[in-house]
Design a protein around this motif. Structure first.
Motif, PDB file in Angstrom:
ATOM      1  N   ALA A  19       0.710  -1.242   0.083  1.00  0.00           N
ATOM      2  CA  ALA A  19      -0.056  -0.159  -0.094  1.00  0.00           C
ATOM      3  C   ALA A  19       0.863   1.241   0.252  1.00  0.00           C
ATOM      4  O   ALA A  19       0.721   2.267  -0.779  1.00  0.00           O
ATOM      5  CB  ALA A  19      -0.882  -0.046   1.341  1.00  0.00           C
ATOM      6  N   SER A  20       2.114   1.087   0.729  1.00  0.00           N
ATOM      7  CA  SER A  20       2.898   2.405   0.735  1.00  0.00           C
ATOM      8  C   SER A  20       3.459   2.869  -0.588  1.00  0.00           C
ATOM      9  O   SER A  20       3.686   4.049  -0.746  1.00  0.00           O
ATOM     10  CB  SER A  20       3.983   1.913   1.842  1.00  0.00           C
ATOM     11  N   ARG A  21       3.638   1.643  -1.267  1.00  0.00           N
ATOM     12  CA  ARG A  21       3.953   2.163  -2.743  1.00  0.00           C
ATOM     13  C   ARG A  21       3.236   2.909  -3.310  1.00  0.00           C
ATOM     14  O   ARG A  21       3.398   3.854  -4.214  1.00  0.00           O
ATOM     15  CB  ARG A  21       4.534   0.818  -3.693  1.00  0.00           C
ATOM     16  N   VAL A  22       1.819   2.763  -3.277  1.00  0.00           N
ATOM     17  CA  VAL A  22       0.742   3.234  -4.034  1.00  0.00           C
ATOM     18  C   VAL A  22       0.625   4.794  -3.400  1.00  0.00           C
ATOM     19  O   VAL A  22       0.510   5.657  -4.216  1.00  0.00           O
ATOM     20  CB  VAL A  22      -0.621   2.536  -3.835  1.00  0.00           C
ATOM     21  N   LEU A  23       0.621   4.784  -2.155  1.00  0.00           N
ATOM     22  CA  LEU A  23       0.462   6.033  -1.392  1.00  0.00           C
ATOM     23  C   LEU A  23       1.596   6.898  -1.679  1.00  0.00           C
ATOM     24  O   LEU A  23       1.243   8.317  -1.685  1.00  0.00           O
ATOM     25  CB  LEU A  23       0.505   5.963  -0.097  1.00  0.00           C
ATOM     26  N   ALA A  24       2.703   6.322  -1.972  1.00  0.00           N
ATOM     27  CA  ALA A  24       3.991   7.355  -2.122  1.00  0.00           C
ATOM     28  C   ALA A  24       3.731   8.148  -3.340  1.00  0.00           C
ATOM     29  O   ALA A  24       4.306   9.417  -3.306  1.00  0.00           O
ATOM     30  CB  ALA A  24       5.158   6.518  -2.055  1.00  0.00           C
ATOM     31  N   ALA A 137      -4.133   7.747  11.921  1.00  0.00           N
ATOM     32  CA  ALA A 137      -4.387   7.416  10.490  1.00  0.00           C
ATOM     33  C   ALA A 137      -4.484   8.555   9.470  1.00  0.00           C
ATOM     34  O   ALA A 137      -3.776   8.369   8.364  1.00  0.00           O
ATOM     35  CB  ALA A 137      -5.717   6.479  10.313  1.00  0.00           C
ATOM     36  N   SER A 138      -4.995   9.418   9.721  1.00  0.00           N
ATOM     37  CA  SER A 138      -5.026  10.964   8.882  1.00  0.00           C
ATOM     38  C   SER A 138      -3.832  11.552   8.791  1.00  0.00           C
ATOM     39  O   SER A 138      -3.487  11.575   7.525  1.00  0.00           O
ATOM     40  CB  SER A 138      -6.153  11.770   9.411  1.00  0.00           C
ATOM     41  N   LEU A 139      -2.963  11.683   9.703  1.00  0.00           N
ATOM     42  CA  LEU A 139      -1.606  12.317   9.695  1.00  0.00           C
ATOM     43  C   LEU A 139      -0.779  11.204   8.605  1.00  0.00           C
ATOM     44  O   LEU A 139       0.000  11.594   7.799  1.00  0.00           O
ATOM     45  CB  LEU A 139      -0.981  12.230  10.734  1.00  0.00           C
ATOM     46  N   ALA A 140      -0.910   9.752   9.087  1.00  0.00           N
ATOM     47  CA  ALA A 140      -0.134   9.065   8.032  1.00  0.00           C
ATOM     48  C   ALA A 140      -0.605   9.121   6.479  1.00  0.00           C
ATOM     49  O   ALA A 140       0.352   9.303   5.477  1.00  0.00           O
ATOM     50  CB  ALA A 140      -0.332   7.572   8.354  1.00  0.00           C
ATOM     51  N   ASN A 145       2.029   7.993   3.939  1.00  0.00           N
ATOM     52  CA  ASN A 145       2.338   6.679   4.446  1.00  0.00           C
ATOM     53  C   ASN A 145       1.319   5.571   4.670  1.00  0.00           C
ATOM     54  O   ASN A 145       0.233   5.939   5.184  1.00  0.00           O
ATOM     55  CB  ASN A 145       3.269   7.061   5.808  1.00  0.00           C
ATOM     56  N   ALA A 146       1.516   4.416   4.848  1.00  0.00           N
ATOM     57  CA  ALA A 146       0.674   3.422   5.192  1.00  0.00           C
ATOM     58  C   ALA A 146       0.852   3.350   6.816  1.00  0.00           C
ATOM     59  O   ALA A 146       2.000   3.478   7.117  1.00  0.00           O
ATOM     60  CB  ALA A 146       1.043   2.185   4.683  1.00  0.00           C
ATOM     61  N   ILE A 147      -0.067   2.759   7.337  1.00  0.00           N
ATOM     62  CA  ILE A 147       0.210   2.920   8.957  1.00  0.00           C
ATOM     63  C   ILE A 147      -0.398   1.526   9.567  1.00  0.00           C
ATOM     64  O   ILE A 147      -1.611   0.910   9.123  1.00  0.00           O
ATOM     65  CB  ILE A 147      -0.479   4.076   9.629  1.00  0.00           C
ATOM     66  N   ILE A 148       0.112   0.920  10.504  1.00  0.00           N
ATOM     67  CA  ILE A 148      -0.236  -0.329  11.165  1.00  0.00           C
ATOM     68  C   ILE A 148      -0.495   0.108  12.659  1.00  0.00           C
ATOM     69  O   ILE A 148       0.373   0.750  13.287  1.00  0.00           O
ATOM     70  CB  ILE A 148       0.728  -1.503  11.203  1.00  0.00           C
ATOM     71  N   ALA A 172     -13.836   3.592  -1.108  1.00  0.00           N
ATOM     72  CA  ALA A 172     -14.442   4.443  -2.046  1.00  0.00           C
ATOM     73  C   ALA A 172     -13.902   5.474  -2.795  1.00  0.00           C
ATOM     74  O   ALA A 172     -14.047   5.841  -4.047  1.00  0.00           O
ATOM     75  CB  ALA A 172     -15.620   5.103  -1.107  1.00  0.00           C
ATOM     76  N   SER A 173     -12.609   5.607  -2.490  1.00  0.00           N
ATOM     77  CA  SER A 173     -11.816   6.816  -3.129  1.00  0.00           C
ATOM     78  C   SER A 173     -10.705   5.985  -4.165  1.00  0.00           C
ATOM     79  O   SER A 173      -9.893   6.851  -4.503  1.00  0.00           O
ATOM     80  CB  SER A 173     -11.047   7.531  -1.863  1.00  0.00           C
ATOM     81  N   GLY A 174     -10.699   4.702  -3.948  1.00  0.00           N
ATOM     82  CA  GLY A 174      -9.665   4.048  -4.853  1.00  0.00           C
ATOM     83  C   GLY A 174      -8.191   3.865  -4.335  1.00  0.00           C
ATOM     84  O   GLY A 174      -7.598   3.333  -4.925  1.00  0.00           O
ATOM     85  N   LEU A 175      -7.953   4.248  -2.871  1.00  0.00           N
ATOM     86  CA  LEU A 175      -6.599   3.840  -2.569  1.00  0.00           C
ATOM     87  C   LEU A 175      -6.592   2.558  -1.856  1.00  0.00           C
ATOM     88  O   LEU A 175      -7.753   2.052  -1.415  1.00  0.00           O
ATOM     89  CB  LEU A 175      -6.250   4.973  -1.382  1.00  0.00           C
ATOM     90  N   PRO A 176      -5.626   1.825  -1.549  1.00  0.00           N
ATOM     91  CA  PRO A 176      -5.770   0.486  -1.151  1.00  0.00           C
ATOM     92  C   PRO A 176      -6.173   0.601   0.388  1.00  0.00           C
ATOM     93  O   PRO A 176      -5.715   1.334   1.058  1.00  0.00           O
ATOM     94  CB  PRO A 176      -4.221   0.101  -0.936  1.00  0.00           C
ATOM     95  N   GLU A 177      -7.131  -0.484   0.635  1.00  0.00           N
ATOM     96  CA  GLU A 177      -7.829  -0.760   1.990  1.00  0.00           C
ATOM     97  C   GLU A 177      -6.824  -0.950   2.940  1.00  0.00           C
ATOM     98  O   GLU A 177      -6.872  -0.398   4.364  1.00  0.00           O
ATOM     99  CB  GLU A 177      -8.982  -1.668   2.049  1.00  0.00           C
ATOM    100  N   THR A 178      -5.730  -1.529   2.744  1.00  0.00           N
ATOM    101  CA  THR A 178      -4.536  -1.696   3.544  1.00  0.00           C
ATOM    102  C   THR A 178      -3.586  -0.576   3.888  1.00  0.00           C
ATOM    103  O   THR A 178      -2.544  -0.934   4.525  1.00  0.00           O
ATOM    104  CB  THR A 178      -3.924  -3.134   2.947  1.00  0.00           C
ATOM    105  N   SER A 179      -3.967   0.562   3.364  1.00  0.00           N
ATOM    106  CA  SER A 179      -3.324   1.732   3.753  1.00  0.00           C
ATOM    107  C   SER A 179      -3.180   2.088   5.313  1.00  0.00           C
ATOM    108  O   SER A 179      -2.284   2.397   6.063  1.00  0.00           O
ATOM    109  CB  SER A 179      -3.698   2.961   3.131  1.00  0.00           C
ATOM    110  N   VAL A 180      -4.387   1.384   5.849  1.00  0.00           N
ATOM    111  CA  VAL A 180      -4.542   1.516   7.368  1.00  0.00           C
ATOM    112  C   VAL A 180      -5.054   0.273   7.737  1.00  0.00           C
ATOM    113  O   VAL A 180      -5.888  -0.254   7.438  1.00  0.00           O
ATOM    114  CB  VAL A 180      -5.535   2.683   7.581  1.00  0.00           C
ATOM    115  N   GLN A 181      -4.175  -0.394   8.574  1.00  0.00           N
ATOM    116  CA  GLN A 181      -4.689  -1.656   9.098  1.00  0.00           C
ATOM    117  C   GLN A 181      -4.659  -1.432  10.668  1.00  0.00           C
ATOM    118  O   GLN A 181      -3.699  -1.068  11.165  1.00  0.00           O
ATOM    119  CB  GLN A 181      -3.636  -2.691   8.735  1.00  0.00           C
ATOM    120  N   VAL A 182      -5.511  -1.970  11.440  1.00  0.00           N
ATOM    121  CA  VAL A 182      -5.725  -2.253  12.708  1.00  0.00           C
ATOM    122  C   VAL A 182      -5.392  -3.783  13.075  1.00  0.00           C
ATOM    123  O   VAL A 182      -5.798  -4.596  12.698  1.00  0.00           O
ATOM    124  CB  VAL A 182      -6.853  -1.901  13.330  1.00  0.00           C
TER     125      VAL A 182
END
Lengths: 421, 421
Positions: A19-24, A137-140, A145-148, A172-182
């Protein structure tokens, strides 16, 4: 079971890295769209999230958690609203990613500059405060950044419900769901994996008690952005304007007790101690602040002052107690601060230009102040918009850590076919 | 004995911390005076230092050290001169300490800014290269840091002689002699203490083989600025100008083989492979560079190319061997680099503006280049004046690390009596 937690954490790590590769390389608009979609998803799921929080609260009460912890755990409609407002504030922050600075030609003909980029994957470990889940999560996301997230076990249901809304918004916005994982297990082994998976996690941000943070720092194989103690000082120098010294010394101690930027030791120059100490002691007495003083402080203030032990100079009281020491001047004050302090925030009160300048240069703390309350050491007051924590490290991020602390700078080189001679 | 090494290291650490307090507020002139005095002391003690080096060399030959190691160990009059020139260069660098940036008013009326300050105490661990002793010491002093040096045991006499001259210079200039300390024991336990004394040491800079650096990173309780591997790539994109691609691909591989910024894998877009590969292969053949290629590379270049294994894509050859892969385009090239690379330095050769821009944003390396040889990744070429190492970390210092990498920024707050509302 141990084995399967390792596998689970490996999967979480791999997904975060992907996910971090996409977010970058996600544009500011894409990231803001995702944050807005998360806003909507949270709004639409308020009742589900508050219900999940009630499950945590009921469990907490059954397990007889102390009232301070239950208070931090609880999500009320008002707090939920504040949480959403915080998200809106992050959306309005300037995106730091992609900024190129110092791009200049070198004699070889190449151009060298620095480009601001995300760190990659953030591992966040915190206590049972569900609002931190959204904040982190929002700051990441805003910083690419992806965040765990590994929150306190007492808040597991709340965090899962908040994470579900976040992932709904991401989808809904097309970014990976795994960008934020709990992390969905309360097993402590998960933390052990999180802080050692250096191939998948770039930085650990722990927030919690000193014991937790020390343990994480000792065991981590990944850089940790942390703050251990907030043992802050105010030094009332001989040439202090007492009209500034009195309100600052009062504010730094009594504005809020349980915060890391509250003053814990007051240092007073011997030349002003007789004039200053009785007046500030009166103000503290009104607030029921207990004073623990050196011999000279006791002499001046009399029997109301308990003696301070060596231990007191090291202590972050986080409550209505203050250590007080009379010092012979700047040198003793600075030595005291650098020795006993925690390199968090220290302030001098003086009208002397040269001493102010010296204090700024010589005190080895993340925030050094002149004629201001230590309580200002805060991401919002500093204009960072938000903070993921306060760092007392010297490396990478120091003091309040906002979006920029979750980024790095890489070198870029633009050429026209240059080779090294 | 174990006990006494611990005591010895504690003393070294305490002395370094004390010295660092003095250095932190030393003026640029004081620091430059000290460096000049060190220059003079080294000049005056050239024969003593070269004699000490001869003892190390004799011992090394008796212990049958390999010739590469002996070569790095040897100090000749010419090398001594180069070492002194390096010191002169550091004297002429701009002092980064004390610089205040971003000083701006906040709504509360306080002014917030950042002041550049030394890290404090640097622990340097390196192999048997006596010139590194002076290089590291001079960079540390110029940036206001104390330094503890642990060189390879084979260079102990050389290092002690250089350190004696440094301390002579420090004494002559009035700065603490303990600003630069050389560990005077070859016992490995000393390293174990050095990398865990977090109360006395602020950062560890290891320079040496990958094994050494991995061990140090794993055991350290202090931030480490390090670089593990230099697995660098050049990607010849479909719209590359071959008049640029050919010299760059040749230079990046063959300019020097044993350096971390040499190319180890060449990636070629399938649309240009037929035109480019035979021509570059001819140039490599002249230099006796062994090629290990993917299936497509082998098809184009024929039987002269060995097959590349999965392992080859990960390998830093540090010699006249090159892995070659034909890729389907940008995405595959970037995926390959981010997966197999070491996040050191990677370059794209292209005339396409948008692809160049994408490559810069998406490749996760400390230096990302367009139309330039990877060999430029170097503190001197980047204009840092000198470097204490190259970092493949993302935190704090990334890429070539000069004076600024040995500094931190603290927040300063200037007020006029402000308290937090």
């Amino acid at each position: 079971m141990q084995e399967s937690i390792e596998q689970y954490m490996q999967t979480v790590g791999q997904q975060a890295r992907q996910a971090s590769r996409v977010l970058a390389s996600a544009s500011t608009q894409m990231k803001n769209n995702a944050l807005s979609a998360i806003y909507t998803a949270l709004q639409n799921n308020e009742s589900t999230i508050l219900a999940a929080n009630q499950i945590d609260m009921d469990k907490g009460r059954n397990n007889q958690l102390d009232s301070a912890l239950l208070d931090r755990l609880e999500l009320t409609p008002t707090r939920f609203k504040a949480m959403l407002q915080g998200l809106k504030d992050v959306i309005s922050l300037v995106d730091p990613i992609g900024e190129i600075t110092d791009l200049a030609y070198r004699p070889s003909g190449i151009q060298i500059g620095k480009m601001r980029v995300p760190l990659g994957v953030v591992g966040m470990i915190y206590e049972s405060r569900p609002n931190v889940t959204l904040e982190a999560a929002s700051l990441a996301l805003k910083s690419g950044n992806a965040i765990i997230l590994r929150g306190g076990s007492e808040a597991l249901e709340s965090n899962k419900a908040i994470a579900a809304a976040i992932q709904h918004g991401l989808k809904a916005s097309g970014l990976p769901e795994t960008s934020v994982q709990v992390i969905n297990t309360v097993d402590r082994a998960a933390v052990g994996h999180l802080i050692t998976m250096s191939e998948y996690v770039d930085v650990i941000v722990p927030r919690g008690g000193k014991g937790l943070i020390e343990r994480i720092s000792n065991e981590a194989r990944i850089p940790v952005i942390k703050h251990l103690d907030g043992n802050c000082h105010v030094f009332v120098e001989a040439q202090a304007d007492l009209h500034k010294a009195l309100p600052i010394a009062l504010n730094a101690k009594t504005h809020r007790y349980g915060v890391c930027n509250a003053m814990e030791t007051l240092l007073v120059d011997e030349n002003v101690a007789e004039a200053f100490l009785p007046r500030i002691a009166e103000l503290y007495a009104e607030k029921n602040v207990e004073l623990r003083g050196c011999l000279e402080t006791q002499r001046i203030l009399g029997s109301g002052v308990k003696p301070a032990s060596e231990e007191d100079w090291y202590t972050e009281y986080l409550g209505p107690i203050l250590a007080v020491k009379v010092v012979s001047g700047m040198d003793e004050a600075i030595e005291h601060i650098n020795k006993y302090g925690s390199h968090h925030t220290d302030s001098i009160i003086t009208e002397n230009f040269s001493l102010a300048r010296q204090f700024l240069a010589r005190v080895d703390s993340s925030s050094v102040m002149v004629n201001a309350s230590t309580r200002f050491a805060d991401g919002f007051e500093y204009g960072l918009g938000a903070e993921i924590g306060i760092s007392t490290d010297k490396i990478h991020a120091r003091g309040p850590v906002g979006l920029e602390g979750l980024t790095s700078q890489k070198w870029i080189v633009l050429g026209d076919g240059q080779i090294r001679q």
